[in-house]
Scaffold this motif. Structure first.
Motif, PDB file in Angstrom:
ATOM      1  N   CYS A 177      -3.454  -3.914   8.950  1.00 34.41           N
ATOM      2  CA  CYS A 177      -3.036  -5.185   8.364  1.00 34.41           C
ATOM      3  C   CYS A 177      -3.454  -6.307   9.310  1.00 34.41           C
ATOM      4  N   SER A 237       0.854  -1.189   0.000  1.00 34.17           N
ATOM      5  CA  SER A 237       0.000   0.000   0.000  1.00 34.17           C
ATOM      6  C   SER A 237       0.885   1.233   0.000  1.00 34.17           C
ATOM      7  N   ILE A 261      -3.114  -5.171   3.423  1.00 33.32           N
ATOM      8  CA  ILE A 261      -2.492  -4.073   4.163  1.00 33.32           C
ATOM      9  C   ILE A 261      -2.921  -2.756   3.549  1.00 33.32           C
ATOM     10  N   ALA A 295      -6.920  -1.490   2.997  1.00 28.70           N
ATOM     11  CA  ALA A 295      -6.654  -2.891   3.329  1.00 28.70           C
ATOM     12  C   ALA A 295      -7.819  -3.796   2.968  1.00 28.70           C
TER      13      ALA A 295
END
Length: 210
Positions: A201, A103, A120, A172
């Protein structure tokens, strides 16, 4: 990037930096970007925004390198839009490594990136930014949390923290505040860089410097 300790592949890594810090990093270079990424950069007319986008894409490569042990110039970063199924935009992912999530985020001279096992998401904003208006926030934030933050004498910092947390969860792939405890969420203030960041995450999270 060589000669260091073995990466901990059971832990996610998140990094926040300024755009100049990333662009000056000795292990990172614009030439690492894929052709489709460089084409996207040419379409950005505002130089400061172009630098932010470039820095975020370089920083995520540094995170991937530290998590996987791959060299930062390994051409594995891609993007896929869940809406139209098109490549080159949408959520970033690593080709050939479906178990590793990535990310990135950028905002006004600040960049953040994260990589690790599973889904994530990361978000960063200047600590002076104030999200709003309220009717927009209501679409993204739980009403109880929004009301509590708005009732504070200085609601701006509390609302901003809620915002980056919500953005991290969204990136996420989680929009539900009650996800059974599977999604870990960490937010923090990076005072030297005047930044507020959050990462979401499903595993342990390490915050590091570039």
């Amino acid at each position: 990037m060589t000669g260091g300790p073995e990466p901990d592949r059971a832990t996610a890594l998140a990094i926040v930096a300024t755009t100049p810090e990333v662009l000056a990093h000795p292990d990172l270079d614009e030439g690492m970007l894929a052709p489709w990424e460089r084409r996207r950069l040419t379409g950005i007319r505002l130089p400061s925004r172009r630098d932010d986008v470039l820095a975020a894409r370089l920083l995520v490569r540094l995170c991937v390198a530290r998590v996987t042990g791959l060299p930062p110039d390994t051409p594995v970063l891609a993007q896929l839009c869940p809406g139209c199924g098109g490549q080159g935009h949408g959520r970033p992912y690593l080709r050939g490594r479906p178990g590793t999530g990535v990310s990135l985020s950028h905002a006004d001279g600040l960049v953040a990136a994260a990589a690790g096992p599973g889904a994530i998401g990361i978000d960063v904003e200047p600590s002076t930014r104030r999200p709003g208006p309220v009717h927009v926030l209501r679409r993204l934030l739980p009403e109880a949390d929004l009301a509590e933050a708005a009732a504070a004498p200085d609601s701006g910092p509390a609302l901003l923290r809620l915002w980056v947390r919500a953005e991290a969860r969204l990136k996420a792939g989680s929009t539900d505040q009650d996800d059974g405890g599977e999604m870990r969420l960490l937010d923090w203030t990076d005072r030297p860089r005047a930044a507020v960041a959050a990462v979401a995450c499903t595993t342990r999270i390490t915050i590091a410097s570039a």
